[in-house]
Scaffold this motif. Structure first.
Motif, PDB file in Angstrom:
ATOM      1  N   ARG A   1     -22.070  25.000 -31.324  1.00 26.91           N
ATOM      2  CA  ARG A   1     -20.914  24.108 -31.201  1.00 26.91           C
ATOM      3  C   ARG A   1     -20.537  23.498 -32.539  1.00 26.91           C
ATOM      4  O   ARG A   1     -21.404  23.344 -33.410  1.00 26.91           O
ATOM      5  N   LEU A   2     -19.257  23.098 -32.659  1.00 24.50           N
ATOM      6  CA  LEU A   2     -18.838  22.451 -33.896  1.00 24.50           C
ATOM      7  C   LEU A   2     -19.174  20.968 -33.819  1.00 24.50           C
ATOM      8  O   LEU A   2     -18.833  20.302 -32.840  1.00 24.50           O
ATOM      9  N   VAL A   3     -19.851  20.460 -34.839  1.00 28.33           N
ATOM     10  CA  VAL A   3     -20.133  19.021 -34.870  1.00 28.33           C
ATOM     11  C   VAL A   3     -19.265  18.322 -35.911  1.00 28.33           C
ATOM     12  O   VAL A   3     -19.278  17.097 -36.013  1.00 28.33           O
ATOM     13  N   ALA A   4     -18.497  19.095 -36.689  1.00 29.98           N
ATOM     14  CA  ALA A   4     -17.537  18.517 -37.632  1.00 29.98           C
ATOM     15  C   ALA A   4     -16.536  19.588 -38.004  1.00 29.98           C
ATOM     16  O   ALA A   4     -16.857  20.764 -38.018  1.00 29.98           O
ATOM     17  N   ASP A   5     -15.306  19.169 -38.277  1.00 23.24           N
ATOM     18  CA  ASP A   5     -14.266  20.071 -38.765  1.00 23.24           C
ATOM     19  C   ASP A   5     -13.257  19.187 -39.486  1.00 23.24           C
ATOM     20  O   ASP A   5     -12.368  18.605 -38.870  1.00 23.24           O
ATOM     21  N   LEU A   6     -13.435  19.023 -40.793  1.00 20.83           N
ATOM     22  CA  LEU A   6     -12.658  18.047 -41.554  1.00 20.83           C
ATOM     23  C   LEU A   6     -12.407  18.526 -42.973  1.00 20.83           C
ATOM     24  O   LEU A   6     -13.182  19.341 -43.497  1.00 20.83           O
ATOM     25  N   PRO A   7     -11.353  17.968 -43.617  1.00 15.47           N
ATOM     26  CA  PRO A   7     -11.232  18.218 -45.054  1.00 15.47           C
ATOM     27  C   PRO A   7     -12.511  17.727 -45.745  1.00 15.47           C
ATOM     28  O   PRO A   7     -13.062  16.681 -45.349  1.00 15.47           O
ATOM     29  N   THR A   8     -12.979  18.470 -46.734  1.00 13.33           N
ATOM     30  CA  THR A   8     -14.261  18.143 -47.382  1.00 13.33           C
ATOM     31  C   THR A   8     -14.277  16.698 -47.873  1.00 13.33           C
ATOM     32  O   THR A   8     -15.259  15.980 -47.699  1.00 13.33           O
ATOM     33  N   ARG A   9     -13.168  16.263 -48.481  1.00 11.44           N
ATOM     34  CA  ARG A   9     -13.095  14.900 -49.020  1.00 11.44           C
ATOM     35  C   ARG A   9     -13.310  13.869 -47.900  1.00 11.44           C
ATOM     36  O   ARG A   9     -14.082  12.924 -48.041  1.00 11.44           O
ATOM     37  N   ASP A  10     -12.624  14.063 -46.756  1.00 10.87           N
ATOM     38  CA  ASP A  10     -12.737  13.107 -45.646  1.00 10.87           C
ATOM     39  C   ASP A  10     -14.153  13.085 -45.092  1.00 10.87           C
ATOM     40  O   ASP A  10     -14.675  12.031 -44.727  1.00 10.87           O
ATOM     41  N   LEU A  11     -14.762  14.271 -45.038  1.00 14.44           N
ATOM     42  CA  LEU A  11     -16.131  14.357 -44.512  1.00 14.44           C
ATOM     43  C   LEU A  11     -17.079  13.548 -45.400  1.00 14.44           C
ATOM     44  O   LEU A  11     -17.897  12.764 -44.910  1.00 14.44           O
ATOM     45  N   LEU A  12     -16.919  13.697 -46.718  1.00 11.30           N
ATOM     46  CA  LEU A  12     -17.785  12.962 -47.645  1.00 11.30           C
ATOM     47  C   LEU A  12     -17.491  11.467 -47.564  1.00 11.30           C
ATOM     48  O   LEU A  12     -18.413  10.646 -47.538  1.00 11.30           O
ATOM     49  N   ASP A  13     -16.190  11.098 -47.481  1.00  8.79           N
ATOM     50  CA  ASP A  13     -15.828   9.680 -47.409  1.00  8.79           C
ATOM     51  C   ASP A  13     -16.375   9.032 -46.137  1.00  8.79           C
ATOM     52  O   ASP A  13     -16.741   7.867 -46.131  1.00  8.79           O
ATOM     53  N   GLY A  14     -16.429   9.824 -45.057  1.00  8.58           N
ATOM     54  CA  GLY A  14     -16.918   9.305 -43.780  1.00  8.58           C
ATOM     55  C   GLY A  14     -18.388   8.915 -43.830  1.00  8.58           C
ATOM     56  O   GLY A  14     -18.888   8.228 -42.947  1.00  8.58           O
ATOM     57  N   PHE A  15     -19.070   9.367 -44.855  1.00  6.90           N
ATOM     58  CA  PHE A  15     -20.503   9.067 -44.969  1.00  6.90           C
ATOM     59  C   PHE A  15     -20.797   8.109 -46.108  1.00  6.90           C
ATOM     60  O   PHE A  15     -21.917   7.996 -46.569  1.00  6.90           O
TER      61      PHE A  15
ATOM     62  N   VAL B   1     -22.435  31.081 -29.409  1.00  3.81           N
ATOM     63  CA  VAL B   1     -21.182  30.412 -29.775  1.00  3.81           C
ATOM     64  C   VAL B   1     -20.595  29.865 -28.487  1.00  3.81           C
ATOM     65  O   VAL B   1     -20.458  30.580 -27.501  1.00  3.81           O
ATOM     66  N   ASP B   2     -20.279  28.560 -28.510  1.00  3.58           N
ATOM     67  CA  ASP B   2     -19.955  27.869 -27.267  1.00  3.58           C
ATOM     68  C   ASP B   2     -18.610  27.143 -27.375  1.00  3.58           C
ATOM     69  O   ASP B   2     -18.541  26.043 -27.926  1.00  3.58           O
ATOM     70  N   GLU B   3     -17.539  27.795 -26.914  1.00  2.54           N
ATOM     71  CA  GLU B   3     -16.209  27.164 -26.857  1.00  2.54           C
ATOM     72  C   GLU B   3     -15.748  26.625 -28.215  1.00  2.54           C
ATOM     73  O   GLU B   3     -15.338  25.474 -28.338  1.00  2.54           O
ATOM     74  N   VAL B   4     -15.810  27.467 -29.228  1.00  2.00           N
ATOM     75  CA  VAL B   4     -15.398  27.038 -30.570  1.00  2.00           C
ATOM     76  C   VAL B   4     -13.903  27.293 -30.773  1.00  2.00           C
ATOM     77  O   VAL B   4     -13.414  28.392 -30.493  1.00  2.00           O
ATOM     78  N   SER B   5     -13.190  26.266 -31.222  1.00  2.00           N
ATOM     79  CA  SER B   5     -11.770  26.403 -31.539  1.00  2.00           C
ATOM     80  C   SER B   5     -11.527  25.932 -32.968  1.00  2.00           C
ATOM     81  O   SER B   5     -12.044  24.882 -33.369  1.00  2.00           O
ATOM     82  N   LEU B   6     -10.750  26.703 -33.713  1.00  2.00           N
ATOM     83  CA  LEU B   6     -10.470  26.377 -35.118  1.00  2.00           C
ATOM     84  C   LEU B   6      -9.112  26.929 -35.513  1.00  2.00           C
ATOM     85  O   LEU B   6      -8.692  27.967 -35.003  1.00  2.00           O
ATOM     86  N   ARG B   7      -8.442  26.265 -36.439  1.00  2.00           N
ATOM     87  CA  ARG B   7      -7.219  26.783 -37.075  1.00  2.00           C
ATOM     88  C   ARG B   7      -7.476  26.747 -38.575  1.00  2.00           C
ATOM     89  O   ARG B   7      -7.814  25.696 -39.110  1.00  2.00           O
ATOM     90  N   ILE B   8      -7.325  27.885 -39.225  1.00  2.00           N
ATOM     91  CA  ILE B   8      -7.540  27.926 -40.670  1.00  2.00           C
ATOM     92  C   ILE B   8      -6.278  28.478 -41.323  1.00  2.00           C
ATOM     93  O   ILE B   8      -5.888  29.623 -41.075  1.00  2.00           O
ATOM     94  N   GLY B   9      -5.607  27.625 -42.097  1.00  2.00           N
ATOM     95  CA  GLY B   9      -4.297  27.972 -42.639  1.00  2.00           C
ATOM     96  C   GLY B   9      -4.359  28.824 -43.894  1.00  2.00           C
ATOM     97  O   GLY B   9      -5.400  28.925 -44.552  1.00  2.00           O
ATOM     98  N   ALA B  10      -3.215  29.437 -44.237  1.00  2.00           N
ATOM     99  CA  ALA B  10      -3.112  30.266 -45.438  1.00  2.00           C
ATOM    100  C   ALA B  10      -3.384  29.421 -46.673  1.00  2.00           C
ATOM    101  O   ALA B  10      -3.040  28.243 -46.722  1.00  2.00           O
ATOM    102  N   GLY B  11      -4.026  30.030 -47.648  1.00  2.00           N
ATOM    103  CA  GLY B  11      -4.272  29.360 -48.922  1.00  2.00           C
ATOM    104  C   GLY B  11      -5.432  28.386 -48.873  1.00  2.00           C
ATOM    105  O   GLY B  11      -5.661  27.644 -49.826  1.00  2.00           O
ATOM    106  N   SER B  12      -6.163  28.372 -47.762  1.00  2.00           N
ATOM    107  CA  SER B  12      -7.283  27.430 -47.731  1.00  2.00           C
ATOM    108  C   SER B  12      -8.625  28.164 -47.802  1.00  2.00           C
ATOM    109  O   SER B  12      -8.762  29.296 -47.357  1.00  2.00           O
TER     110      SER B  12
END
Ligand SMILES: Nc1ncnc2c1ncn2[C@@H]1O[C@H](COP(=O)(O)OP(=O)(O)OP(=O)(O)O)[C@@H](O)[C@H]1O
Length: 304
Positions: free
Chosen positions: A213-227, A19-30
């Motif tokens: 490393r993280l190569v993506a960190d997005l709302p699922t909808r945005d990730l799918l739309d990006g492709f 695990v290499d310098e991973v940063s994340l924020r995961i909010g309540a209810g998600s």
């Protein structure tokens, strides 16, 4: 709330940066999906979150409590399902396991009993509650392990492959619970899975990990739309594939898969098919799903 800052784990003398310098924020209810190919570093991250593994550097806070410095307060914040069913006692019955872990989390006996009854009934294990977990099938053991993680309604739930080995009905039950925990109780759920259909259905946000490393960190909808530029069309024609086209023929119908950058290009493909005398059966647009996106993300050349 889960807060991860520059979390790093280097294993042993081989200097594997799992695990290499991973940063994340995961909010309540998600419901947060933590995805990645084998060896990406998911389990290592979850173990550091659960206080089972000491980070080489970086910090984790669960519900505002630092896992390293405020250990017992942080531990009281979560329930975890780690590496399948290894977090239950095989020599105890399903009922004894739930009572034990519920009491361990500080719940009163009648509260644990009530909750255990609901969980075991939902999972279809009520009739078998007094049998030893060691004699259960793998799927049944997994169900007991999940019930154990959820027994005290913790504000944070860490689930490593929760639906692995479960049958269709149990998978549905567990998926419904996870969604309900987040939506109705505001639980923060972090789950890892290789079952991308489960992730796509459940997760409002996903992170994809690759080589630590993280190569993506997005709302699922945005990730799918990006492709979306990877939209595909499936054209079905009668008989064999016409010359110049590749397709899969089954029961007298050939499916030709076409990828275009502009949907208008599809007209040209259909024209060429008609010129070849092909008889069109159907034309369907196929949106990329999480599996397409995942494969694209993890197969891009590494920048390491
Ligand atoms: N105890 C250990 N000692 C040394 N290296 C380890 C140890 N545990 C894991 N690793 C290495 O760390 C890297 C990440 O492993 P990890 O188990 O976190 O991956 P993962 O994403 O959970 O994979 P999977 O999907 O296969 O479960 C791998 O290269 C693995 O070999």
């Amino acid at each position: 709330m889960i807060e991860i800052d520059a979390l790093t784990k280097v294993y042993g003398s081989a200097q594997v940066r799992a695990v290499d310098e991973v940063s994340l924020r995961i909010g309540a209810g998600s419901v947060f999906g933590f995805l990645g190919p084998n060896g990406a570093g998911k389990t290592t991250t979850i173990k550091m979150l659960a206080g089972l593994l000491t980070p080489t550097s970086g910090r984790v806070r669960l519900g505002g409590f630092d896992v390293a410095r405020q250990r017992s307060a942080a531990m009281a914040q979560f329930g975890a399902l780690l590496e399948g069913s290894r977090n239950v006692y095989w020599s105890l019955s399903a009922w004894q396991n739930l009572m034990y872990f519920g009491r361990l989390k500080g719940l009163r006996k009648h509260r644990v009993a009530e909750r255990a009854q609901n969980l075991l009934t939902d999972l279809g294990l009520w009739e078998r509650r007094h049998d030893k977990v060691g004699g259960f099938s793998r799927g049944m053991q997994q169900k007991v392990a999940i019930a154990t993680a959820l027994i005290a309604d913790p504000p944070i739930v860490l689930l490593d492959e929760p639906t692995l080995g479960l049958d269709v009905e149990a998978t549905r039950t567990v998926k419904n619970w996870i969604a309900e925990q987040a939506r109705e109780l505001g639980t923060t759920v972090l789950l890892t899975t290789h079952q991308l259909d489960v992730a796509q259905e459940l997760c409002d946000r996903v992170a994809v990990m690759r080589q630590g490393r993280l190569v993506a960190d997005l709302p699922t909808r945005d990730l799918l739309d990006g492709f979306r530029e990877r939209d595909r069309y499936e054209i079905r024609v009668e008989g064999e594939a016409p010359p110049g086209f590749d397709g899969v023929t089954r029961e007298g119908v050939t499916t030709i898969s076409v990828r275009v950058s502009d949907p208008r290009e599809v007209y040209g493909v259909v024209e060429r098919l008609r010129a070849q005398g092909a008889v069109l059966e159907s034309l369907t647009q196929v949106r990329p799903d999480l599996e397409d996106v995942f494969l694209a993300l993890v197969s891009e050349p590494s920048h390491a």
